[in-house]
Design a protein around this motif. Structure first.
Motif, short mmCIF file in Angstrom:
data_model
loop_
_atom_site.label_atom_id
_atom_site.label_comp_id
_atom_site.label_asym_id
_atom_site.label_seq_id
_atom_site.Cartn_x
_atom_site.Cartn_y
_atom_site.Cartn_z
N THR A 36 0.83 -1.21 0.00
CA THR A 36 0.00 0.00 0.00
C THR A 36 0.86 1.25 0.00
OG1 THR A 36 -1.74 -1.16 1.20
CG2 THR A 36 -1.82 1.23 1.24
N LEU A 44 -1.57 6.32 4.34
CA LEU A 44 -2.31 5.22 4.95
C LEU A 44 -1.46 3.94 4.99
CD1 LEU A 44 -5.89 5.82 3.56
CD2 LEU A 44 -4.91 6.48 5.75
N VAL A 47 0.57 4.21 8.12
CA VAL A 47 -0.25 3.86 9.28
C VAL A 47 -0.37 2.34 9.39
CG1 VAL A 47 -2.58 3.99 10.27
CG2 VAL A 47 -1.54 6.02 9.25
N GLY A 48 -0.57 1.67 8.26
CA GLY A 48 -0.64 0.21 8.25
C GLY A 48 0.66 -0.43 8.71
N TYR A 51 0.99 -0.15 12.59
CA TYR A 51 0.18 -1.16 13.28
C TYR A 51 0.76 -2.57 13.07
CZ TYR A 51 -3.58 1.97 14.67
OH TYR A 51 -4.32 2.96 15.26
N ASP A 73 -6.17 -3.68 12.49
CA ASP A 73 -6.02 -2.27 12.12
C ASP A 73 -5.05 -2.11 10.96
OD1 ASP A 73 -7.81 -1.47 14.07
OD2 ASP A 73 -6.26 -0.92 15.52
N LYS A 76 -6.97 -3.09 7.92
CA LYS A 76 -8.01 -2.10 7.62
C LYS A 76 -7.41 -0.88 6.93
CE LYS A 76 -9.35 0.57 10.92
NZ LYS A 76 -9.92 1.08 12.16
N TRP A 77 -6.35 -0.31 7.51
CA TRP A 77 -5.77 0.90 6.93
C TRP A 77 -5.10 0.62 5.59
CZ3 TRP A 77 -7.64 5.23 8.23
CH2 TRP A 77 -8.12 5.43 9.52
N SER A 78 -4.53 -0.56 5.43
CA SER A 78 -3.92 -0.92 4.15
C SER A 78 -4.98 -1.04 3.07
CB SER A 78 -3.13 -2.22 4.29
OG SER A 78 -2.07 -2.06 5.20
N ILE A 80 -7.97 0.34 3.04
CA ILE A 80 -8.50 1.68 2.77
C ILE A 80 -7.55 2.43 1.84
CG2 ILE A 80 -9.00 3.94 3.80
CD1 ILE A 80 -10.10 2.40 6.25
N GLY A 81 -6.24 2.31 2.09
CA GLY A 81 -5.25 2.96 1.23
C GLY A 81 -5.28 2.43 -0.18
#
Length: 107
Positions: A36, A44, A47-48, A51, A73, A76-78, A80-81
């Motif tokens: 990502t 994002l 962020v991934g 986590y 998490d 999720k963030w990966s 979303i990215g």
């Protein structure tokens, strides 16, 4: 059963107090987070990665629920990215096609 247990071997503080074998270590999703970051959405993805890197240390200290939550998490963030990167690429492609066609039609 102990009154502080939630029925799955975890105490209310999130620490595993079950007997026998602890739960399997969750997939950290680090590869997905790196993908990502490189290919889709840098903020994002970072962020991934943050986590994802917490999963091993949380698991090794016996914080199994926190490790699972960090893995969730990271995923999720990966994802979303990746979605934002894909949508952005599609919009960019449409805009380039429209304006590129308009520029060539004026020639």
């Amino acid at each position: 059963m102990d009154n502080n247990m939630n029925g799955q071997g975890y105490q209310n503080d999130g620490q595993y107090r079950g007997q026998g074998i602890p739960p399997m270590k969750p997939n950290s999703n680090l590869i997905l987070a790196i993908f990502t970051t490189i290919c889709c959405c840098l903020p994002l993805g970072i962020v991934g990665i943050v986590y994802a890197t917490k999963v091993d240390s949380l698991y090794n200290t016996g914080q199994y629920m926190a490790a699972q939550q960090a893995a969730n998490d990271a995923k999720k963030w990966s994802l979303i990215g990746i979605a934002i990167g894909a949508i952005g690429s599609i919009i960019y492609g449409i805009l380039v096609s429209i304006y590129g066609f308009a520029m060539f039609s004026q020639m």
